[in-house]
Motif scaffolding. Structure first.
Motif, PDB file in Angstrom:
ATOM      1  N   GLY A  21      36.953 -22.854 -50.342  1.00 50.24           N
ATOM      2  CA  GLY A  21      38.171 -23.632 -50.538  1.00 50.24           C
ATOM      3  C   GLY A  21      38.122 -24.573 -51.728  1.00 50.24           C
ATOM      4  N   ASP A  22      36.923 -24.829 -52.283  1.00 46.98           N
ATOM      5  CA  ASP A  22      36.837 -25.659 -53.488  1.00 46.98           C
ATOM      6  C   ASP A  22      37.580 -24.949 -54.619  1.00 46.98           C
ATOM      7  OD1 ASP A  22      35.278 -27.455 -52.096  1.00 46.98           O
ATOM      8  OD2 ASP A  22      33.419 -26.990 -53.154  1.00 46.98           O
ATOM      9  N   LYS A  23      38.221 -25.716 -55.482  1.00 43.31           N
ATOM     10  CA  LYS A  23      38.968 -25.165 -56.623  1.00 43.31           C
ATOM     11  C   LYS A  23      38.155 -25.348 -57.895  1.00 43.31           C
ATOM     12  CE  LYS A  23      43.040 -24.478 -54.563  1.00 43.31           C
ATOM     13  NZ  LYS A  23      43.395 -23.150 -54.147  1.00 43.31           N
ATOM     14  N   THR A  38      39.747 -20.141 -56.542  1.00 42.13           N
ATOM     15  CA  THR A  38      39.302 -20.774 -55.304  1.00 42.13           C
ATOM     16  C   THR A  38      37.950 -20.185 -54.932  1.00 42.13           C
ATOM     17  OG1 THR A  38      41.574 -21.062 -54.576  1.00 42.13           O
ATOM     18  CG2 THR A  38      39.886 -21.199 -52.882  1.00 42.13           C
ATOM     19  N   GLN A  59      37.148 -29.225 -57.829  1.00 44.81           N
ATOM     20  CA  GLN A  59      37.837 -30.111 -56.894  1.00 44.81           C
ATOM     21  C   GLN A  59      37.586 -29.671 -55.462  1.00 44.81           C
ATOM     22  OE1 GLN A  59      41.889 -29.700 -58.393  1.00 44.81           O
ATOM     23  NE2 GLN A  59      41.763 -31.770 -59.211  1.00 44.81           N
ATOM     24  N   ARG A  60      37.435 -30.650 -54.580  1.00 49.93           N
ATOM     25  CA  ARG A  60      37.294 -30.403 -53.147  1.00 49.93           C
ATOM     26  C   ARG A  60      38.344 -31.237 -52.429  1.00 49.93           C
ATOM     27  NH1 ARG A  60      31.474 -30.876 -51.319  1.00 49.93           N
ATOM     28  NH2 ARG A  60      31.454 -28.816 -52.258  1.00 49.93           N
ATOM     29  N   LYS A  61      39.222 -30.560 -51.713  1.00 49.01           N
ATOM     30  CA  LYS A  61      40.299 -31.217 -50.961  1.00 49.01           C
ATOM     31  C   LYS A  61      41.120 -32.137 -51.863  1.00 49.01           C
ATOM     32  CE  LYS A  61      37.720 -30.852 -46.691  1.00 49.01           C
ATOM     33  NZ  LYS A  61      36.813 -31.516 -45.775  1.00 49.01           N
ATOM     34  N   GLY A  62      41.389 -31.674 -53.098  1.00 49.93           N
ATOM     35  CA  GLY A  62      42.236 -32.408 -54.023  1.00 49.93           C
ATOM     36  C   GLY A  62      41.541 -33.501 -54.814  1.00 49.93           C
TER      37      GLY A  62
END
Length: 76
Positions: A21-23, A38, A59-62
């Motif tokens: 889920g990290d971007k 992703t 990014q992790r969770k924004g």
């Protein structure tokens, strides 16, 4: 700890230390985001990128987690 290899790279890079889920955003020298992915597997294909210097913003969770430097070589 987040690891990026190989660097410089030709066809792919591997990133260790990320969570599903990290971007990952590839930013070129003019500051434009030219690719976003992703994290689902360690390996990211980068053959579509123009050779040059990139910043990878992770990014992790924004929230910004890390910024790494990457060089894309010619694929020849």
């Amino acid at each position: 700890l987040i690891k990026l290899y190989p660097n410089p790279a030709n066809q792919y890079i591997a990133l260790e230390g990320l969570e599903n889920g990290d971007k990952v955003h590839w930013i070129d020298v003019s500051g434009r985001v030219v690719k976003t992915a992703t994290y689902q597997a360690t390996r990211f294909e980068i053959e579509d990128l123009v050779p040059g210097f990139y910043l990878l913003k992770i990014q992790r969770k924004g929230a910004n987690l890390k910024i790494l430097k990457m060089i894309k070589n010619n694929t020849r």
